[in-house]
Design an enzyme around this catalytic site. Structure first.
Site, PDB file in Angstrom:
ATOM      1  N   ARG A 221       0.831  -1.196   0.000  1.00  0.00           N
ATOM      2  CA  ARG A 221       0.000   0.000   0.000  1.00  0.00           C
ATOM      3  C   ARG A 221       0.872   1.254   0.000  1.00  0.00           C
ATOM      4  NH1 ARG A 221      -3.048  -3.400  -1.021  1.00  0.00           N
ATOM      5  NH2 ARG A 221      -5.093  -3.906  -0.088  1.00  0.00           N
TER       6      ARG A 221
ATOM      7  N   ARG B 194       1.355  13.747   4.348  1.00  0.00           N
ATOM      8  CA  ARG B 194       1.187  15.188   4.181  1.00  0.00           C
ATOM      9  C   ARG B 194       1.516  15.967   5.448  1.00  0.00           C
ATOM     10  NH1 ARG B 194      -2.584  19.362   4.573  1.00  0.00           N
ATOM     11  NH2 ARG B 194      -2.734  20.701   2.721  1.00  0.00           N
TER      12      ARG B 194
ATOM     13  N   ARG C   1      -8.101  25.153  -4.457  1.00  0.00           N
ATOM     14  CA  ARG C   1      -7.622  23.846  -4.020  1.00  0.00           C
ATOM     15  C   ARG C   1      -7.400  22.944  -5.238  1.00  0.00           C
ATOM     16  NH1 ARG C   1      -5.363  24.387   0.784  1.00  0.00           N
ATOM     17  NH2 ARG C   1      -6.818  24.618   2.541  1.00  0.00           N
TER      18      ARG C   1
ATOM     19  N   ALA D 188      -7.262  26.809   8.446  1.00  0.00           N
ATOM     20  CA  ALA D 188      -6.537  25.561   8.694  1.00  0.00           C
ATOM     21  C   ALA D 188      -5.063  25.749   8.380  1.00  0.00           C
ATOM     22  CB  ALA D 188      -7.113  24.418   7.850  1.00  0.00           C
TER      23      ALA D 188
ATOM     24  N   GLU E 169      -2.746  30.617  12.482  1.00  0.00           N
ATOM     25  CA  GLU E 169      -3.475  30.521  11.229  1.00  0.00           C
ATOM     26  C   GLU E 169      -4.721  31.406  11.236  1.00  0.00           C
ATOM     27  OE1 GLU E 169      -2.470  29.035   8.487  1.00  0.00           O
ATOM     28  OE2 GLU E 169      -0.635  28.322   9.459  1.00  0.00           O
TER      29      GLU E 169
ATOM     30  N   GLU F 100      -4.841  33.879   8.141  1.00  0.00           N
ATOM     31  CA  GLU F 100      -5.822  33.600   7.105  1.00  0.00           C
ATOM     32  C   GLU F 100      -7.102  34.416   7.222  1.00  0.00           C
ATOM     33  OE1 GLU F 100      -4.479  29.044   5.960  1.00  0.00           O
ATOM     34  OE2 GLU F 100      -6.489  29.371   6.761  1.00  0.00           O
TER      35      GLU F 100
ATOM     36  N   GLU G 275       3.783  31.562   0.429  1.00  0.00           N
ATOM     37  CA  GLU G 275       3.254  30.200   0.418  1.00  0.00           C
ATOM     38  C   GLU G 275       2.182  30.011  -0.651  1.00  0.00           C
ATOM     39  OE1 GLU G 275       1.999  29.112   4.333  1.00  0.00           O
ATOM     40  OE2 GLU G 275       3.969  29.511   5.232  1.00  0.00           O
TER      41      GLU G 275
END
Length: 204
Positions: free
Chosen positions: A42, A47, A70, A87, A103, A107, A153
């Protein structure tokens, strides 16, 4: 069953490392019948681990949300601009609470005055190791507006402020269709009255 006694990892190798990482596992595990499975191969998407923060103003019963591009949604054939919760990824050595506050500032331009830990969950356990720690942060929704994100980023983030009722309507009709936000808003629907009692009025 447990991972120590009921799983045998035969080998693990990193087969791709770029912006993200993919590891290939050869393993077997004990079955519910009590014997061992055949050897499985597998790939697991590595991430990192994330926090998500639902921004809630109990005085005005409003929710702060963000919208951004996204690529995963694009690859799935969906509209790639998603309406989400704040997030971010937890870097090595960081505490999730600190990431949640950082964040929220980066954000949405907001500062949490209180924060509760809602829970932790696996994002997609069939092929990824990523977990999410979900918070609800008390904010003043009047401070949330405009565009945010770190240019270095590649972030291009637009903020939205809506009533909690409208946010839930967005879940029902599919305008909000990502797991983090859906889980967070469904939690808020269950816990909003208790949360407002506990937090009380801000005096503003």
């Amino acid at each position: 069953m447990d991972a120590v006694n009921d799983v045998e990892i035969i080998s693990r190798e990193t087969v791709f490392k770029g912006y993200f990482q993919i590891d290939r596992y050869r393993l077997r595990h004990r079955t519910f019948k009590g014997d061992w499975s055949a050897e499985l191969v597998r790939e697991v998407f590595e991430r990192g681990h994330a926090v998500a923060v639902l921004l809630y103003d109990p005085d005005r019963d409003e929710v702060g949300l963000i919208e951004q591009f996204r690529p995963g949604a694009l690859a799935a054939g969906w509209n790639p601009w998603l309406i989400e919760c704040v997030a971010g990824i937890i870097e090595e050595g960081e505490h999730p609470d600190d990431v949640a506050r950082r964040e929220t500032r980066e954000e949405a331009g907001a500062e949490p005055s209180a924060m509760v830990h809602v829970g932790d969950y696996l994002m997609t356990a069939g092929g990824a190791s990523e977990t999410c720690r979900l918070y609800c942060a008390r904010v003043d929704s009047r401070t949330i507006s405009g565009l945010h994100g770190l240019e270095a980023e590649g972030e291009d983030i637009r903020t939205h402020v809506v009533s909690s009722a409208e946010a839930l309507a967005m879940v029902r009709d599919g305008r909000i269709n990502n797991a983090m936000a859906v889980i967070a808003l469904q939690w808020l629907a269950m816990e909003k009255d208790r949360l407002r009692r506990e937090w009380g009025p801000s005096g503003t």
